[in-house]
Design a protein around this motif. Structure first.
Motif, PDB file in Angstrom:
ATOM      1  N   SER A   7       0.925  -1.371  -0.068  1.00 44.42           N
ATOM      2  CA  SER A   7      -0.117  -0.009   0.278  1.00 44.42           C
ATOM      3  C   SER A   7       0.824   1.145  -0.184  1.00 44.42           C
ATOM      4  O   SER A   7       0.482   2.501   0.194  1.00 44.42           O
ATOM      5  CB  SER A   7      -1.098  -0.023   1.142  1.00 44.42           C
ATOM      6  N   GLY A   8       2.079   1.144  -0.335  1.00 38.54           N
ATOM      7  CA  GLY A   8       3.096   2.331  -0.043  1.00 38.54           C
ATOM      8  C   GLY A   8       3.235   3.128  -1.357  1.00 38.54           C
ATOM      9  O   GLY A   8       2.365   2.832  -2.382  1.00 38.54           O
ATOM     10  N   LYS A  43       4.657  11.298  -0.963  1.00 37.62           N
ATOM     11  CA  LYS A  43       4.054  10.001  -0.470  1.00 37.62           C
ATOM     12  C   LYS A  43       5.225   9.074   0.238  1.00 37.62           C
ATOM     13  O   LYS A  43       5.007   8.609   1.279  1.00 37.62           O
ATOM     14  CB  LYS A  43       3.371   9.204  -1.350  1.00 37.62           C
ATOM     15  N   ASP A  51       6.430  10.709   3.651  1.00 36.11           N
ATOM     16  CA  ASP A  51       5.293  10.229   4.619  1.00 36.11           C
ATOM     17  C   ASP A  51       5.200   8.904   4.818  1.00 36.11           C
ATOM     18  O   ASP A  51       5.049   8.433   6.249  1.00 36.11           O
ATOM     19  CB  ASP A  51       3.818  10.771   3.945  1.00 36.11           C
ATOM     20  N   ASP A  52       5.221   7.798   4.063  1.00 34.85           N
ATOM     21  CA  ASP A  52       5.521   6.663   4.526  1.00 34.85           C
ATOM     22  C   ASP A  52       6.677   6.173   5.580  1.00 34.85           C
ATOM     23  O   ASP A  52       6.653   5.402   6.477  1.00 34.85           O
ATOM     24  CB  ASP A  52       5.644   5.642   3.398  1.00 34.85           C
ATOM     25  N   ASN A 112       6.117   7.466   8.943  1.00 31.87           N
ATOM     26  CA  ASN A 112       5.268   6.390   9.900  1.00 31.87           C
ATOM     27  C   ASN A 112       5.901   4.848   9.626  1.00 31.87           C
ATOM     28  O   ASN A 112       5.219   3.975  10.079  1.00 31.87           O
ATOM     29  CB  ASN A 112       3.951   6.245   9.075  1.00 31.87           C
ATOM     30  N   LYS A 141       7.179   3.132   7.602  1.00 31.58           N
ATOM     31  CA  LYS A 141       6.743   2.070   6.554  1.00 31.58           C
ATOM     32  C   LYS A 141       7.908   1.989   5.516  1.00 31.58           C
ATOM     33  O   LYS A 141       8.534   2.967   5.288  1.00 31.58           O
ATOM     34  CB  LYS A 141       5.322   2.292   5.707  1.00 31.58           C
TER      35      LYS A 141
END
Length: 335
Positions: free
Chosen positions: A14-15, A30, A33-34, A37, A39
């Motif tokens: 989902s990354g 994006k 941001d991943d 968090n 990810k």
């Protein structure tokens, strides 16, 4: 079959995704941001970023000239050392890299801090997105021997895979060794040389596509430090040398330059001005290794006057992963 077809992206991923060959700002945001968090980026896209960066860097000279038009500004950052959340803070304070807001990161992107993958993929992705938005210089930690000891190699194996260890090593060998901004400001990771008379053309002529040697110009560029007393002396690091203000002054005069900017040393305030104002150290990893309590800094230059405007900042919180978490276990016993 191209490598891209070989690495399949699982449906449950989902990354961030790169569509086709073009790395866009939306993708980079994006991905950042991943990362924030905690990810991971899919190996396929990491591979794409690193290979594209390799091709861009390989084409550059060992000394890169940067031209800042009048009225425009340019930011120089020092060591980041895998402190990803502090890198995000730099972008919060000073804006994301872009054509109108260009940066130079002056080496030591990785090692020690335990978010080195996040740092290096972010810097590389910006380079791919817009090559003139970000310039990258080699530091002494962009080398196999350092990465083996200080954590990057272990982190690469943990977050990506073994094959990336060699790939990053190859790309690090493509990083330029020095930058000159508007023919006035000489920017290098470590410092100056054990001999007088080194010209910018000598640096441009260095064959840099190798692991850093134990001596010579390439070694000194990556490892040297300034000293308060004149002349030259042995380095406290056991490699490179210490050089005085007279050495700095002579180098600048002979090359018609105004200022040396270098990094490589932690400073309490994030920077230090030495050698009669002719040399500035800038270090951008605040509270280095979670224990030094130092500030970080970056330098903004505005054309045409190119006066250094130094901005300092404090560390920001990061997830509870200790520095050197991926380092060679033998070393961890002593840290």
């Amino acid at each position: 079959m191209e490598w891209k077809e070989k690495i399949c992206v699982e449906p449950q991923y989902s990354g961030a995704r790169i569509e086709g060959d073009v790395i866009t700002l939306d993708f980079v945001k994006k991905m950042m941001d991943d990362f924030k968090n905690q990810k991971c980026l899919h190996k396929r896209y990491a591979f794409q970023i690193v290979l594209q960066t390799r091709d861009l860097l390989r084409a550059l000279p060992s000394l890169v000239d940067i031209n800042i038009p009048d009225g425009k500004h340019f930011t120089v950052c020092g060591d980041v050392h895998g402190q990803y959340y502090d890198l995000l803070n730099i972008f919060e304070l000073n804006g994301l890299p872009s054509e109108d807001n260009p940066y130079l990161f002056n080496g030591d992107f990785v090692d020690r801090g335990s978010f080195s993958i996040e740092v290096i993929l972010t810097l590389f992705a910006f380079k791919c997105m817009s090559p003139s938005a970000i310039y990258l210089a080699r530091g002494n930690h962009e080398s196999k021997s350092m990465n083996k000891i200080y954590g990057f190699e272990g982190e690469v194996k943990s977050k990506l895979s073994e094959i990336f260890v060699e790939l990053f090593a190859e790309v690090f060998c493509c990083l330029p060794l020095a930058h000159v901004i508007n023919e006035k400001v000489f920017v290098v990771h470590g410092g100056l040389f054990s001999v007088d008379g080194v010209k910018l053309s000598d640096i441009r002529a260095i064959d840099r596509f190798c692991e850093p040697p134990e001596e010579g110009l390439m070694c000194e560029v990556l490892w040297s430090d300034p000293q308060p007393q004149p002349g030259r002396g042995p380095s406290k690091r056991g490699v490179g040398l210490s050089f005085g203000g007279d050495v700095t002054k002579k180098f600048l005069q002979e090359n018609n330059l105004d200022l040396v900017v270098r990094s490589h040393e932690v400073k309490d305030e994030g920077y230090e001005i030495e050698h009669d104002g002719k040399l500035i150290t800038v270090f951008s990893a605040p509270n280095y290794c979670d224990q030094m309590g130092n500030k970080g800094a970056f330098i903004r230059f505005e054309a045409p006057d190119m006066k250094p405007n130094i901005v300092t900042f404090a560390a920001v919180p990061h997830p509870d992963v200790k520095p050197m978490a991926y380092a060679n276990n033998f070393l961890r016993l002593f840290s």
